[in-house]
Scaffold this motif. Structure first.
Motif, PDB file in Angstrom:
ATOM      1  N   GLU A 364      86.087  49.574  48.666  1.00 56.27           N
ATOM      2  CA  GLU A 364      86.802  49.560  47.394  1.00 56.27           C
ATOM      3  C   GLU A 364      88.303  49.670  47.618  1.00 56.27           C
ATOM      4  OE1 GLU A 364      87.125  49.362  43.247  1.00 56.27           O
ATOM      5  OE2 GLU A 364      85.328  49.134  44.466  1.00 56.27           O
ATOM      6  N   LEU A 365      88.715  50.516  48.562  1.00 55.25           N
ATOM      7  CA  LEU A 365      90.149  50.675  48.838  1.00 55.25           C
ATOM      8  C   LEU A 365      90.759  49.380  49.365  1.00 55.25           C
ATOM      9  CD1 LEU A 365      89.696  53.714  48.383  1.00 55.25           C
ATOM     10  CD2 LEU A 365      91.215  54.120  50.318  1.00 55.25           C
ATOM     11  N   ILE A 366      90.001  48.659  50.181  1.00 50.15           N
ATOM     12  CA  ILE A 366      90.505  47.385  50.688  1.00 50.15           C
ATOM     13  C   ILE A 366      90.750  46.416  49.534  1.00 50.15           C
ATOM     14  CG2 ILE A 366      89.951  45.397  52.127  1.00 50.15           C
ATOM     15  CD1 ILE A 366      88.361  47.261  53.931  1.00 50.15           C
ATOM     16  N   VAL A 367      89.795  46.339  48.615  1.00 47.19           N
ATOM     17  CA  VAL A 367      89.936  45.456  47.461  1.00 47.19           C
ATOM     18  C   VAL A 367      91.119  45.884  46.597  1.00 47.19           C
ATOM     19  CG1 VAL A 367      88.802  44.646  45.361  1.00 47.19           C
ATOM     20  CG2 VAL A 367      87.493  44.886  47.467  1.00 47.19           C
ATOM     21  N   LEU A 368      91.258  47.179  46.367  1.00 48.83           N
ATOM     22  CA  LEU A 368      92.339  47.671  45.508  1.00 48.83           C
ATOM     23  C   LEU A 368      93.709  47.399  46.122  1.00 48.83           C
ATOM     24  CD1 LEU A 368      90.828  51.086  44.324  1.00 48.83           C
ATOM     25  CD2 LEU A 368      90.872  48.895  43.123  1.00 48.83           C
TER      26      LEU A 368
END
Length: 725
Positions: A364-368
């Motif tokens: 999720e952090l990568i996407v954000l």
């Protein structure tokens, strides 16, 4: 003193990695994955805490001039990490689970995607710039809600022994399909955001599809031939490693030039590497520590610098953050659970799958960060989504314990043995093997306790693998992780399996990963209906004792008798010494001696120690002994000695009696007491030259010897005397 740019970077490395590992210990103690600690470390070092409490320190440690360097190094770490994620995706996971996994995974994407896109209508005016196209914002919100953290999920499943259960196998398959689908959607969204015209977006998508086809049809066969030559880690020489890294970087560069970000190229390259032949395992072992331990924490620190909890400074912002968390959970958990129930899972299994699929973590952090770099989301929405990722990941482990407790898994692993109505219940032994040295002694003890065919019995050998932070497939593909260790393989289970094979003793090996060894031993014993748990022992570290640590926890929690085998070369059991003063633990030891006498015909000597100050006479505590061992039967001897130190009396008798084994109950009179820390001397264990079997009966009965020979007796004693359990 002013630090150079290199010096500052080294200080940043030290602070980031040190704090991540320090917090990781606490998270491990709480049963949480390491990724939560690393995300928290980044947030604590950023403006949310350090910049709020001590802004000068944050400006000194992370000046604005160092941010580009951190970002570039973190991107290199992400490229390597996404390559490792691709390596973990194994097509063999899909075998036999195609229909259910496709339905569940796609439902777990469609449901949160729809909820995220719907929420975007309300968030767009408040949490995005007016220059961002509404379509891009809606698509990105939908994809960001749909992500499942495949690597975090795989590690949770491995540590919770769910990987090879029905729930775990289905969840990891769904996560693999989910990951591939979600990343393809994200690549499409990125191409749309970066394009200046719809035709350019369509052209980017076509080129990306062509590149994927080229990698599958052209590069994958070459990698298959390369992998066939790498049968082990030694086969991965520097030339092969350099070639692989060059191809990885070229794939990342190609997707960056196409317009769908370098991360997709590294992920695709890892995914197409064949999992057979040893190449994938060798590459993961070479690269994982560098990527995960050294470089990836910089990405978390960089994300933490961009996370500003202070932006959520109004009740309205916190309400929107709570709404995002609620919608994320409803979409992932609700969609996955309902789909799993629809495809045939029970409600308990469906709930567990829903909880697991709701894990987001690092992915999720990568996407954000991609969304923030592209300008699609604002810093405020970025912070809200980071909080959502932390909450959903943190909830996974405790909710999983409630919905799918370890006891349920232990029962699932148990294989009931059908018995005829008149058949006696078998005597069940559970040997717990921590290292190979205890194997031969346990086999010898097992032979003596089970006897021949006239004494029905079942023997299990259990080896628990400590948690590892290695790539999950490295654990999935080992025989130990499948619970099928082979004798021809090195490892703790090999000696006991090989020795049992030589002696004709049937031992059923069990092995799995465990973060809670004591509790898992007790759960396995309960599931297998074990009458006796035998723990192996070896010379411990300084300060540790026989009855401390894990042994103490097993003795405290187990519902069966527990024995600790101190093996000092036990190769036969012909003469046994049993110190006996009448406690319930002594009765458990006596029951085992009675069974040894019945099954193996051993010679038993019962030693009763009295105080020199007491008048001599017949000890009442030996009533039970004589009822179990009539004096008319040969091979049983009674000794009564007066001694001020029962420990010294036992040691003296053991040294001069020609015994093979001392079976002694836990008790203060023998200097043996269960304790968590190493605070007792345990002289009998330390000074005896003979092998010992230290026995404890965990049921809280009074130590008074009952008139009936089996009242209050241990399972071993009841079985030995013919009393039903």
């Amino acid at each position: 003193m002013t630090l150079s740019a290199v010096g500052l970077l080294l200080v940043q490395f030290i602070v980031i990695i040190g704090l991540s590992r320090l917090l990781g210990r606490g998270m491990r103690w709480m049963g949480q994955p390491l990724v939560i600690a690393e995300v928290l470390a980044g947030i604590l070092l950023g403006p949310s805490l350090l910049g709020w409490l001590w802004p000068e320190a944050m400006d000194t440690l992370f000046p604005a001039s160092s941010t580009p360097v951190l970002k570039m190094i973190s991107q290199v770490g992400l490229i390597l990490f996404m390559f490792l994620i691709g390596l973990e995706l194994d097509p063999r996971l899909l075998r036999g689970r195609g229909h259910a996994s496709v339905v569940i995974s796609h439902t777990s994407i469609v449901a949160p995607f729809a909820l995220g896109a719907g929420a975007a209508y309300g968030f767009y005016p408040r949490l995005s710039e007016a220059s961002v196209p509404f379509s891009s914002f809606v698509l990105f919100m939908g994809v960001a809600m749909s992500i499942t953290a495949f690597p975090v999920l795989a590690r949770i499943l491995t540590e919770r022994r769910l990987m090879h259960s029905k729930v775990g196998a289905l969840a990891i398959t769904c996560a693999a399909v989910d990951d591939v689908t979600a990343w393809c959607l994200l690549a499409f969204v990125v191409s749309i955001v970066r394009a200046t015209h719809p035709m350019q977006a369509a052209l980017t998508t076509l080129i990306a599809l062509g590149y994927i086809a080229f990698m599958l049809a052209g590069v994958r066969p070459f990698l298959a031939r390369l992998g066939a030559r790498v049968a082990s880690r030694e086969g991965l020489n520097q030339g092969v490693m350099a070639l692989t890294l060059l191809m990885l970087l070229a794939s990342a560069l190609a997707t960056e030039m196409i317009g769908i970000h370098a991360l997709f190229g590294s992920f695709l390259f890892g995914a197409i590497i064949p999992k057979e032949g040893g190449l994938a395992e060798a590459l993961a072992e070479k690269l994982e520590d560098v990527a995960v331990v050294l470089l990836l924490p910089l990405f978390f620190a960089f994300s933490g610098l961009r996370t500003q909890i202070g932006l959520l400074n109004t009740p309205e912002n916190w309400a929107m953050c709570g709404l995002i968390i609620l919608l994320a959970c409803l979409g992932k958990f609700g969609g996955s659970a309902l789909a799993a129930r629809f495809t045939g899972s029970s409600w308990r299994e469906a709930g567990a799958i829903g909880v697991l699929m709701n894990t987001r973590g690092l992915m999720e952090l990568i996407v954000l960060n991609l969304g923030l770099d592209l300008g699609v989301i604002s810093p405020t929405l970025f912070t809200m989504m980071v909080v959502m990722a932390l909450v959903t990941t943190f909830l996974t482990t405790p909710l999983l314990r409630v919905i799918y407790p370890p006891e349920e898994l232990a029962l699932e692993r148990a294989v009931p043995v059908p018995l005829t109505p008149d058949a006696p219940a078998p005597f069940r032994l559970l040997f717990c093997v921590s290292h190979g040295q205890t194997g031969p002694g346990m086999v010898t003890l097992g032979q003596a306790l089970t006897g021949g065919a006239q004494h029905p019995s079942e023997l299990y050998a259990l080896h628990l693998i400590p948690p590892s932070e290695r790539a999950s497939f490295l654990l999935r593909n080992t025989p130990e992780a499948r619970g099928q260790p082979r004798a021809d393989e090195p490892g703790p289970m090999a000696p006991i399996v090989e020795q049992a094979r030589k002696t004709g003793l049937e031992v059923r090996p069990l092995s799995f990963m465990s973060a809670e060894p004591a509790l898992d031993i007790c759960r396995t014993a309960e599931a297998k209906k074990a009458d006796l748990i035998v723990l192996g022992w070896h010379k411990p570290l300084f300060g540790q004792t026989v009855l401390g640590g894990t042994v103490h926890e097993v003795m405290r929690e187990a519902s069966a008798d527990v024995a600790v085998l101190v093996d000092r070369g036990l190769r036969s059991v012909r003469r046994v010494l049993v110190p006996f003063n009448g406690s319930r633990h002594d009765r458990a030891a006596l029951g085992l001696a009675r069974r040894l006498r019945s099954c193996a015909g051993v010679e038993v000597t019962v030693l009763h120690v009295t105080s020199p100050a007491l008048p001599h006479g017949r000890p009442t505590s030996l009533t039970l002994v004589q009822e179990l061992f009539p004096e008319s039967s040969g091979g049983v001897h009674f000794k009564v000695v007066a001694h001020a130190s029962p420990e010294d009396a036992v040691l003296a008798e053991a040294a001069t009696g020609g015994y093979d084994l001392v079976v002694v109950g836990v008790g203060a009179e023998w200097g043996l007491e269960g304790h968590l820390f190493g605070l007792h001397r345990e002289r009998i264990v330390r000074d005896s030259k003979l092998s010992l079997l230290v026995v404890r009966q965990p049921r809280p009965e009074e130590a008074v010897v009952p008139a009936d020979e089996s009242a209050g007796a241990s399972p071993a004693l009841r079985q030995a005397s013919g009393t039903p359990s």
